[in-house]
Design a protein around this motif. Structure first.
Motif, mmCIF file in Angstrom:
data_model
loop_
_atom_site.group_PDB
_atom_site.id
_atom_site.type_symbol
_atom_site.label_atom_id
_atom_site.label_comp_id
_atom_site.label_asym_id
_atom_site.label_seq_id
_atom_site.Cartn_x
_atom_site.Cartn_y
_atom_site.Cartn_z
ATOM 1 N N MET A 1 0.846 -1.197 0.000
ATOM 2 C CA MET A 1 0.000 0.000 0.000
ATOM 3 C C MET A 1 0.880 1.245 0.000
ATOM 4 S SD MET A 1 -3.346 0.608 2.338
ATOM 5 C CE MET A 1 -4.152 -0.801 1.618
ATOM 6 N N LEU A 2 0.438 2.241 -0.743
ATOM 7 C CA LEU A 2 1.254 3.438 -0.907
ATOM 8 C C LEU A 2 0.416 4.643 -0.475
ATOM 9 C CD1 LEU A 2 4.103 3.975 -2.272
ATOM 10 C CD2 LEU A 2 2.760 4.882 -4.170
ATOM 11 N N VAL A 3 0.944 5.417 0.451
ATOM 12 C CA VAL A 3 0.258 6.629 0.891
ATOM 13 C C VAL A 3 0.887 7.806 0.153
ATOM 14 C CG1 VAL A 3 -0.380 8.041 2.859
ATOM 15 C CG2 VAL A 3 -0.062 5.571 3.146
ATOM 16 N N VAL B 1 3.777 8.032 9.067
ATOM 17 C CA VAL B 1 4.711 6.962 9.449
ATOM 18 C C VAL B 1 4.322 6.389 10.809
ATOM 19 C CG1 VAL B 1 7.106 6.505 10.112
ATOM 20 C CG2 VAL B 1 6.608 7.815 8.020
ATOM 21 N N ALA B 2 4.008 7.284 11.747
ATOM 22 C CA ALA B 2 3.670 6.827 13.098
ATOM 23 C C ALA B 2 2.395 5.999 13.087
ATOM 24 C CB ALA B 2 3.520 8.033 14.032
ATOM 25 N N THR B 3 1.407 6.420 12.281
ATOM 26 C CA THR B 3 0.149 5.674 12.229
ATOM 27 C C THR B 3 0.377 4.289 11.638
ATOM 28 O OG1 THR B 3 -1.064 7.737 11.973
ATOM 29 C CG2 THR B 3 -2.229 5.722 11.357
ATOM 30 N N GLY C 1 1.000 -1.677 13.095
ATOM 31 C CA GLY C 1 1.772 -2.915 13.128
ATOM 32 C C GLY C 1 2.610 -3.183 11.888
ATOM 33 N N TYR C 2 2.751 -2.202 11.037
ATOM 34 C CA TYR C 2 3.539 -2.413 9.812
ATOM 35 C C TYR C 2 4.761 -1.512 9.821
ATOM 36 C CZ TYR C 2 -1.049 -4.185 8.651
ATOM 37 O OH TYR C 2 -2.233 -4.843 8.687
ATOM 38 N N ASP C 3 5.552 -1.639 8.787
ATOM 39 C CA ASP C 3 6.729 -0.797 8.654
ATOM 40 C C ASP C 3 6.465 0.235 7.560
ATOM 41 O OD1 ASP C 3 9.155 -0.077 9.550
ATOM 42 O OD2 ASP C 3 10.287 -1.555 8.379
ATOM 43 N N ALA C 4 7.056 1.424 7.699
ATOM 44 C CA ALA C 4 6.798 2.501 6.737
ATOM 45 C C ALA C 4 8.095 2.937 6.082
ATOM 46 C CB ALA C 4 6.179 3.690 7.461
ATOM 47 N N ARG C 5 8.029 3.222 4.778
ATOM 48 C CA ARG C 5 9.211 3.680 4.074
ATOM 49 C C ARG C 5 8.900 4.919 3.238
ATOM 50 N NH1 ARG C 5 12.834 -0.377 0.562
ATOM 51 N NH2 ARG C 5 12.348 -1.531 2.454
ATOM 52 N N PRO C 6 9.283 6.113 3.678
ATOM 53 C CA PRO C 6 9.027 7.325 2.893
ATOM 54 C C PRO C 6 9.848 7.302 1.611
ATOM 55 C CG PRO C 6 9.543 7.868 5.176
ATOM 56 C CD PRO C 6 9.903 6.429 4.973
ATOM 57 N N GLY D 1 5.488 -5.034 4.816
ATOM 58 C CA GLY D 1 5.212 -6.092 5.780
ATOM 59 C C GLY D 1 3.732 -6.363 5.975
ATOM 60 N N ASN D 2 2.885 -5.761 5.151
ATOM 61 C CA ASN D 2 1.458 -6.040 5.306
ATOM 62 C C ASN D 2 1.095 -7.231 4.456
ATOM 63 O OD1 ASN D 2 -0.063 -5.233 2.703
ATOM 64 N ND2 ASN D 2 1.465 -3.619 2.980
ATOM 65 N N ASP D 3 -0.037 -7.815 4.752
ATOM 66 C CA ASP D 3 -0.478 -9.030 4.064
ATOM 67 C C ASP D 3 -1.669 -8.734 3.152
ATOM 68 O OD1 ASP D 3 -2.266 -8.375 5.936
ATOM 69 O OD2 ASP D 3 -2.282 -10.301 6.971
ATOM 70 N N GLY D 4 -1.818 -7.504 2.733
ATOM 71 C CA GLY D 4 -2.877 -7.204 1.766
ATOM 72 C C GLY D 4 -4.204 -6.887 2.409
ATOM 73 N N ARG D 5 -4.244 -6.866 3.730
ATOM 74 C CA ARG D 5 -5.525 -6.658 4.372
ATOM 75 C C ARG D 5 -5.539 -5.392 5.229
ATOM 76 N NH1 ARG D 5 -5.890 -11.551 7.702
ATOM 77 N NH2 ARG D 5 -4.110 -12.631 6.836
#
Lengths: 348, 348, 348, 348
Positions: free
Chosen positions: B1-3, B18-20, B25-30, B43-47
Motif C-alpha cells: 500500500m502506498l500513501v 509513518v507513526a500511524t 503494526g507495519y513498517d513505513a518507508r518514505p 510487511g502487510n499481508d494485503g488486508r
C-alpha cells in the motif's frame, strides 16, 4: 401496458398478441397508427409479466405504462407516511431528522461518549453498527449481540432512538428486540428473505438503496415490506456506483425529488457512505437537506483516526456541530425545521 | 500500500503517517519524489484497512498495491481450480461445460421433458429454479421444496447434474441436499451469511456476479466461500447494469480474461440473464465461448411463450441444438472441446 | 508513477522496467516489499505515457501517482481563479452567480422579455442558445448568427452578460465577438480543435463536463484551454449518464467539492440539463448552492409549454423568483452571498 | 408517442394534452384504462419533440413509440447496407473484414513494415492514426498531414485500403483526399459539424460509438451522415464507460446483435480500444466475430514497447497471425468467411 408491434408485423402476429393477452386474463385493445400498430392491455393491475409477450413474433417492445409497485405508490396513498418514534421523533413530516453516530459500536465508552455529545447537539436518533457487512472476510465484522446491548444502554442513558443494521433474517429479530429501527443495508436491498422478515417485526425499517438499484427497484424492495403489513419504511439514498473514482460512490440527490413524486414514503440521505470522504460529508449533507431530504444519516466518531471502520469518512464532533448549524438555516429556507425533541445546547 | 502525500504536505504530516502505519503494526518507508513524497507500507499481508490513513492531514490518496483478496488469487495458487462432479463433468479444465434448462421448475412433465431433450443434445448439467428471487413481491416465486424434488427426479432419470439457486442460509442447506451445485444469485453476491453457509455445505458453489459488482468484489465474495474451506467455486458473469435500455443488462465478456488473469477459479457466462432477449442469447453464448469461458449457463424451455418466468429470454430446443453445434466448432478453434460425458445424439 | 510488478516477476523483468524508464528519460527506484517489488519513477513531471510500461513482462499494473494535469491543479496555483466580467460579476469568489435564460433564443420579443424579467430578479448573466447541438438531425438547430445578434441586443438593453454555446472552431470566433463567455457543451468536452480555439479568443470559457467524463478528464479538457494561455475557465457539472431512467442525467453534485479540492478553477452546476424535469430543477439548484457551487445555470422561459426546445425543464419566471429567494438564504448559511451587481427588485 | 396521464389527472388536463398535440399538428387519441388514461399521438413521423407535452399538468410521462431515427432504421430499409471499396473489400456482407495497423503512423519505415506484414496475413484494410485526439494536451498528437501521406504510400505499396481518423471538419476533407474511409472517433460521435462534413465528402465513414452513447444515440449520429446523402456508414463498438477499473472500457458486444436488429448498417468492433490491454485483445476479438460483427479493428505494431501511443494494447505481429487463424474458424462456424481479397500467405 402497451405492446408495440414492428412496422411489418402481420395481422396474424397482432392476433397472436391479442390472444395471448386474453389467455393471461386481460383485455386487449389494438391501436393502429401511421407506422405501426400498438396493442394496449386493459384491466390489469400493474403486475403483468411481460416476458410472455416480448418473445412473440412481430413484437418490437413491451412498454410498461402502469407502475410495477402498488402500496408504496403515491397513487395508492396520497398523504405522506409519517414514521413515529417513542421519543417524539417523526420522519416524513415537516421536520428534518438527523441520525448520527459511529460506523461501528466499538466499546461502551466510545458509544456513550459520542451519544452524549450528539444529544447535546440536538440529535435524537443514534446510529451505530453491531453487525457489519464487510467486502473482505478479513475485515472487522462488528461486536454483534454485544454491540446491540451497548446501543440499548446508550438509549437508556440519553433517550435517543437507535437504528442499526441487520444482515439476515435471524439478526433482524435480534435487532428488532434492541433497536427502534431496523436498517437494511445496500448489499441486502434485494435479500427478500430479510425484507419479508423485517416486514413482520413491528418496527420501522430503514431501507438503503442498492449500489446500482434503480428507483423503481428501491420502491419494489419497499413493497416487499409493506406487503407484509409494515408501512413504516424510511428509504435511504446512499450513493450509487459510478465510473469516477474520486468518491467511493455517487450520491444521487436527484433520487430525493424523484421518490417524493412517486411515493408517500419518507426518504433520507447518507452523505457519509455516499462519498466516503470526510471533507465531502458536510457539503453533501447540506445539499441533501436543500434537495428536500426528510433526514440525513451521518457518521460521527469521537476520534476518527482510531475508528475500527470507516474512519476516513467520519466527522469529528466539532465538524458535525457546525454542520448542524448550517442545515438548521437551510431547512428554514424551505419552510422546514430540524427535529430536536430532546433539546439542544447549541441553539441560542 | 502506498500513501501519496500532497505536494505541500509538511514534514510533521509525513511523520504522522509513518507513526500511524507503525501503530497499525507495519513498517513505513518514505519515498521522496520531485513533486511530492509517498510512503510505502511494508510487511502487510494485503488486508490493511486504509481508512485510518486516508483521513490524515496532508494525505492525497492511499493506493492499494497488494490485491485485497488472497486464496482466490492466482498468486496464491497458480494452477487452475478444477471443479469435479460425480457424472464426470469437470469445470475449469480444457472442456467447455454447458449448463442448460428452464428458468423455473414448473412441473414434473416440464422438467423431465426438457431434461431428456437437453441430455440428448449432450448437456450434462441441468439448471432450473426452485426458489426464485423476484423483483416484485407479486411475481411467481418458484415451487420451493417441491421444485428441488422434481430436479432430483430429473437427475435420476437422466444422469445430469443439478444446479439451482439458494436464497438464504436455510435454503442453502436444502439445496445442498438435493442438488450438485449451489447457485448464489446476483442479488445475493454480498449476502455474507449465505456465502458463509454455502462455504460449509461441501458442495460446489456457482457464484454469480452482482449487478454492479467490480471484479475485485466478485473475487472477495468468492474469498468468503474459500475462507470457510470450500475451494469448489465457479464464478459466473451474468451482465452488469448499464445505461442502455435495449438489453436488460450488459454482458461483460471482458470479465472472462480479466478473471483468468487474476484468479485460478473457473468462470462461466450466462447469456440468458446477461441479455434478457432470446435473439441475443445465441450470439452472446458463442461470444462467451470464444472469449474463453469455462462454460455457459443457458435458459431453454420446451414452450417459451408459456413459461412462468423469463419466457422472453428462453431458447426453443431447436435453437439450442444449433447453438451447441456452433460452440463445438468455436471451442475447437481455441483448442478446447465441449463437455459431453453423457453422450450426444447430434454428434455425427 | 509506480510500476507494480507481479509477485513472481523475475529479476530480469524488473531490470527491463528500470531500463525502459531510463530510456524514457526518467530515474527509476525499485522498492522491494514482502510480496512483490514496485518500481518508482522519479523526476517526471506528471506527463509520463504509461503504455510502454504496462505491456512489459512481469508488470501487474502502472499506478499514476502524480496528477495528469498541471496548470488547472491546485498544487500549481493555490488561490482560487476569479473570472471577472465587465458588469462587475465575478465567478469563483465569495458570490454565487446565477446564470439564467431560455434554452434557445427564439425571437427578439422572447429574449428581451425574459432578460428584463431576469434582470429585475437580480440576475446578471443571461444564457440562451443560438447554435444548438441536437441529438436528432431533424430537431430545431437554433437561430445561428441571428440568435447571437439578439443576445447582444439583450445585453445592450439590460446590462447583463451573455453566455452562449459554440459548436465548432469557426462558431467560437463568432460567439467570442458577440458574447461575454463562450460555452463549450457536454458533447464537445473533448473536441480538442474547439478547446484550443476557445483558448485563444480572449474570452472566458464555460466548459461543461462530458456526459460520462471523469473529473480528471474534465480537468484535462480545461488544461487544453489553459495551455493556450487562457486562465478564465469556469467548469460546469451538468449531469452524467447513469442507469436510472427517471431523470435525463444524474446531476453529480459531489463533483463540486471534488473539483474544489483538486483545482483552483470555479465550478457551477446546471440543474436544468442535469435533471431534465421542471419539478426537480428547484430542489437540485438549491442543493448545488448548498454543496458549494460558485454558481448555477438555470433555464427559464416566459412560456415553457411553447418553448422550441427543452420546454419540459424550463422554469416559469415565478418559480425562478422563488428559487432566488431560497438560494439567497442558503448561500448565507455557508457565508456566501448572491451576485446581484445590477440590483434586484425582489430584495426587501 | 404515448402520453401517460397520472391516475388523478382531471378531464381538463387530458383536454389540454389533446389540444397541445393538435396545436403541434398531429392527431390525438385518448385511451381510457382501468387506472389511468393515456393519449396516443397519431400521424407523427417519429420526430415529435416531447418536451412540450412532458411539462403539462397531469402528465406522468411521455413514451416514445416510434424510433427517433429514420434512414438508418431497418424498418426504412430491410436489406443490409454493403460498403464497397476499390480493392474488392466489402463490409456488411457475408465476409468478416479485418482492419489492422498501428495506433499512430510514426514513420515511413514503421508503416510500410507493418503494412507488408499485415498484407501477407491477408489483411486488406490498414488502420493508422495521423491526427490523434489525446486526453492530455501534452501527449503525442500524431504526424498530421505527413501521416496521411505515409498512409497513402502504404496503400500504393500494398493495395490495402486506408482508414484514418479526422478530428474536425477541415481535417475530414484532408482525410477524404488521402484515405478510403474517414474515421470519426468516440469523442466526436456527437460533433455534428464533423458528422455533416463527413456526410458530404463521398467516402465511407467509420463511426465509433461515443464513450457512453446509447445505441439510439449512435444510430442518430449515423442519421446525421445519411441525412447528408452518404449511406456508406460502418458503425463501430469500441467499449463504453463502466465502473470496473481492470479494463480501460467495457466492450459491449451485445451492441452487435442489437444494432443488427435495429439497423441495416454494418457494425464492427474494436477490441484494442475496447479493452486497452494486449492480453485481452485476442479473446475479445474472437468474441466479436462469434457475436456476429461484420469486422474487427485491431491495433498491431511491429514493436509495441516502442510505440508512441497505445503500446500496451497493440498486438505483436505473431499474436495477430494466430488471431487470424482462430477467427477464420469462428467465422466459418456461423457460415461466414474472412475477407481476404489480396491473398494471404498463411492460408494453407
Amino acid at each position: 401496458m402497451l405492446v408495440v408491434m414492428r412496422h411489418n408485423a402481420r395481422p396474424e402476429d397482432i392476433q397472436a398478441v391479442v390472444a395471448t393477452i386474453k389467455d393471461m386474463g386481460y383485455d386487449a385493445r389494438p391501436i393502429p397508427g401511421g407506422h405501426r400498430t400498438a396493442v394496449g392491455i386493459i384491466g390489469n393491475d400493474g403486475r403483468v409479466d411481460s416476458a410472455r409477450l416480448e418473445g412473440l413474433e412481430g413484437v418490437l417492445e413491451v412498454i410498461p405504462v402502469t407502475q410495477p409497485y402498488k402500496q408504496v405508490s403515491r397513487e395508492w396513498r396520497e398523504a405522506e407516511t409519517l414514521v413515529r418514534f417513542p421519543n417524539g421523533t417523526c420522519i416524513g413530516g415537516n421536520e428534518v431528522v438527523v441520525m448520527a453516530g459511529p460506523c461501528s459500536v466499538e466499546s461502551e465508552g466510545q458509544i456513550l461518549d459520542i451519544a452524549h455529545q450528539l444529544r447535546s447537539l440536538g440529535v435524537a436518533v443514534l446510529r451505530g453498527g453491531a453487525f457489519k457487512p464487510r467486502t473482505s472476510p478479513y475485515a472487522f465484522q462488528g461486536l454483534g449481540m454485544k454491540g446491540l446491548e451497548l446501543l440499548a444502554r446508550a438509549r437508556e442513558a440519553t433517550g435517543m432512538m437507535i437504528v442499526t443494521e441487520a444482515l439476515d433474517a435471524e439478526g433482524a429479530s435480534a435487532v428488532a428486540e434492541y433497536a427502534d429501527m431496523i436498517q437494511i443495508g445496500t448489499r441486502n436491498m434485494q435479500n427478500y428473505a430479510l425484507l419479508r422478515r423485517a416486514g413482520r417485526l413491528g418496527k420501522p425499517v430503514l431501507l438503503k438503496r442498492g449500489m446500482s438499484a434503480t428507483i423503481d427497484e428501491l420502491l419494489l424492495a419497499a413493497e416487499y415490506i409493506l406487503a407484509e403489513g409494515n408501512d413504516d419504511v424510511v428509504l435511504c439514498e446512499r450513493g450509487v456506483r459510478s465510473f469516477d473514482t474520486h468518491t467511493r460512490n455517487l450520491l444521487d440527490l436527484s433520487a430525493i425529488p424523484v421518490v417524493k413524486g412517486l411515493s408517500h414514503l419518507p426518504i433520507v440521505a447518507d452523505p457519509s457512505h455516499g462519498t466516503g470522504i470526510r471533507s465531502m460529508v458536510t457539503p453533501m449533507a447540506r445539499a441533501a437537506v436543500a434537495a428536500g431530504a426528510d433526514g440525513i444519516l451521518v457518521e460521527v466518531h469521537p476520534d476518527p483516526p482510531r475508528a475500527l471502520s470507516d474512519g476516513a469518512q467520519s466527522l469529528y464532533p466539532a465538524q458535525f456541530a457546525e454542520l448542524m448549524q448550517q442545515i438548521r438555516v437551510i431547512a428554514n429556507s424551505i419552510g422546514r425545521k430540524l427535529n430536536e425533541p430532546l433539546g439542544s445546547s447549541t441553539r441560542g
